[in-house]
Write an enzyme that holds these catalytic residues in place. Structure first.
Site, PDB file in Angstrom:
ATOM      1  N   GLU A 236       0.800  -1.217   0.072  1.00  0.00           N
ATOM      2  CA  GLU A 236      -0.044   0.127   0.028  1.00  0.00           C
ATOM      3  C   GLU A 236       0.789   1.361   0.034  1.00  0.00           C
ATOM      4  O   GLU A 236       0.736   2.124   1.025  1.00  0.00           O
ATOM      5  CB  GLU A 236      -1.022   0.136   1.130  1.00  0.00           C
ATOM      6  N   GLU A 333      -5.592  -7.526  -1.361  1.00  0.00           N
ATOM      7  CA  GLU A 333      -6.449  -7.378   0.051  1.00  0.00           C
ATOM      8  C   GLU A 333      -7.925  -6.999  -0.448  1.00  0.00           C
ATOM      9  O   GLU A 333      -8.052  -6.258  -1.365  1.00  0.00           O
ATOM     10  CB  GLU A 333      -6.277  -6.554   0.881  1.00  0.00           C
TER      11      GLU A 333
END
Length: 501
Positions: A236, A333
């Site tokens: 991320e 995710e």
């Protein structure tokens, strides 16, 4: 003042460097008849799950009371929690807390269920740089004061055991370097919470990772395990309109990995802008080895909270639209969770809506994320996690399960019919075509698909990389031509028709 100037100077140095191209020749793909398990592990389409909070602590998932709460105060970053524990306990005692946590988490993994019932292909295991070789590489890094705790807790040994257990069940492992020094984002799941994402602005941090930490992971963990499906070098990364630091680090990391283990997939973050990184991967000729990770959550942004569930579901094909023709993607995710504000705007049966939401996500991913998906997350210390939990989402039929079997029977008449259909359409269009290239393409695709199915009923993934390499092999063997589009169409038609359950 001096520190501020140093930070600016480091940022300047990094921003002046452009990422280098791939400097290693990648190994050739074996022909279908010789495809080995290691190759299929790295390329197959994944129905995966994250082992959230096993190594990188997240108290909302696991270890809230045992490690992350001290004197009634909860610490949501691992650095803060362990530092506070050391004010009250010895390094030996804190290490035991961690090793007890690792053991408890791992002992609860139901491998039979994962393999036989959920039929998972791979685990994504988030780790921090401080776990690598039990804290051996912490000089000059933020976790250096905690080195002794990790030396004694032995997370690296636990990771090795996990990989071996997964291998016995034909389950792959993606090692996710979730926590980087300084943080690739501002969140506590980077291991520390400083309020800034400093990693890409500090050359010394980036250099330490690609010169020291990544080689350690490869030499001690990935080279000897055929079921390692890749190494994720960041989690991320923050959005950046001019990400020079990211490009510098990614290119150095990719080249480091490929020099040590050619052919091992390297996973980077999409930085919340998938097209930006597809363009960069294409420009640097990394597309055959890099997979871009995108995370899909619809419960955090104000924009999503302002919508009802049905609107979010309806929008998924438009909002999850990776440029998959240019690069390979994975959804590292996602979950079944929607925010309370969304539910306040939604009428109808909640379970049915959640099922539609999760099923729609998986269906959309199957068209644009060529390396599949990894659900967040496997388990919680208390309860089943609800819409965050793999087991309830599987048991309710929300997540798709792969069928068992390893023997795909392809109807030869179907292939012949497709070839005839192609020839009939193009004949008489005014050119002498090379329809034999179409036939070669579809038959090569079918051979590859059958070979993948023979190992754990796998599907071909990483379509962009796989097709690119098969195409290059074909051109080398049978020369280039203005009619290579016929081979392209043939191979793609084979995937479309037969690379599915």
């Amino acid at each position: 003042m001096i520190g501020s100037l140093r930070n600016k100077f480091e940022h300047f140095k990094v921003s002046e460097k452009g990422g280098q191209n791939l400097s290693t020749t990648l190994p050739k793909l074996p022909p279908a008849k010789d495809l080995d398990r290691s190759t299929i592990y790295k390329y197959r389409y994944n129905y995966g799950v994250n082992l959230g909070a096993l190594f990188v602590l997240e108290p909302w998932i696991f270890s809230k009371e045992t490690i992350c709460t001290i004197d009634g105060k909860e610490y949501d970053s691992e650095f803060d929690a362990i530092s506070q524990q050391l004010k009250k306990h010895s390094s030996e005692d804190v290490a035991k807390m961690l090793s007890d946590h690792y053991k408890k988490y791992i002992d609860r993994i139901d491998w039979e269920w994962l393999s036989k019932d959920a039929h998972i292909t791979a685990l994504r295991i988030p780790i921090g740089y401080w776990h690598v070789e039990d804290g051996k590489h912490l000089d000059s890094l933020p976790f250096a004061p905690l080195r002794k705790v990790y030396e004694l807790a032995k997370p690296w040994e636990k990771l090795g055991e996990l990989i071996n257990n997964a291998k016995k069940m034909s389950i792959g492992v993606l090692i996710d370097l979730h926590g980087l020094p300084g943080g690739a984002n501002c969140d506590s799941h980077s291991g520390s919470k400083s309020g800034e994402a400093a990693f890409f602005h500090k050359e010394k941090y980036m250099t330490k990772v690609y010169k020291d930490i990544l080689p350690a992971i490869i030499n001690t963990m990935t080279l000897g395990n055929e079921n390692i499906i890749g190494i994720q070098v960041v989690n991320e990364a923050c959005f950046d309109n001019n990400p020079k630091g990211q490009k510098f680090y990614y290119s150095e990391a990719i080249n480091t990995v490929e020099k040590l283990q050619p052919g091992l997939p390297v996973i980077i973050s999409d930085g919340w802008w998938p097209q930006q990184w597809a363009d960069w991967v294409k420009e640097k000729h990394f597309s055959e080895i890099v997979v871009i990770d995108s995370h899909v959550y619809r419960c955090f942004s104000d924009s999503d909270k302002s919508k009802d569930a049905n609107s979010i579901i309806k929008d998924l094909p438009n909002t999850v639209n990776f440029p998959h023709e240019d690069a390979d993607y994975t959804v590292g995710e996602f979950s079944g969770v929607l925010d309370g504000q969304t539910w306040n705007k939604t009428s109808g049966d909640r379970d049915a809506i959640v099922q539609k939401y999760v099923q729609t996500q998986a269906d959309v991913f199957s068209h644009v994320a060529s390396w599949g998906w990894f659900f967040w997350t496997l388990q919680f210390e208390y309860g089943d996690g609800g819409e965050w939990g793999l087991a309830p989402m599987m048991q309710k039929g929300n997540l798709p399960k792969r069928p068992h079997g390893d023997d795909l029977q392809v109807d030869k008449k179907k292939i012949d019919s497709i070839i005839h259909e192609h020839e009939a359409y193009w004949n008489g269009k005014g050119k002498n075509f090379e329809h034999w290239r179409f036939e070669d393409g579809i038959k090569t695709a079918v051979d590859d698909i059958i070979a993948f199915r023979k190992f754990d009923n796998s599907l071909i993934g990483r379509w962009h990389s796989w097709k690119s390499q098969r195409r290059a092999e074909y051109v080398s063997a049978k020369k280039d031509s203005e009619f290579m589009w016929e081979w392209d169409q043939g191979y793609q038609r084979g995937l479309d028709e037969f690379n599915k359950y």
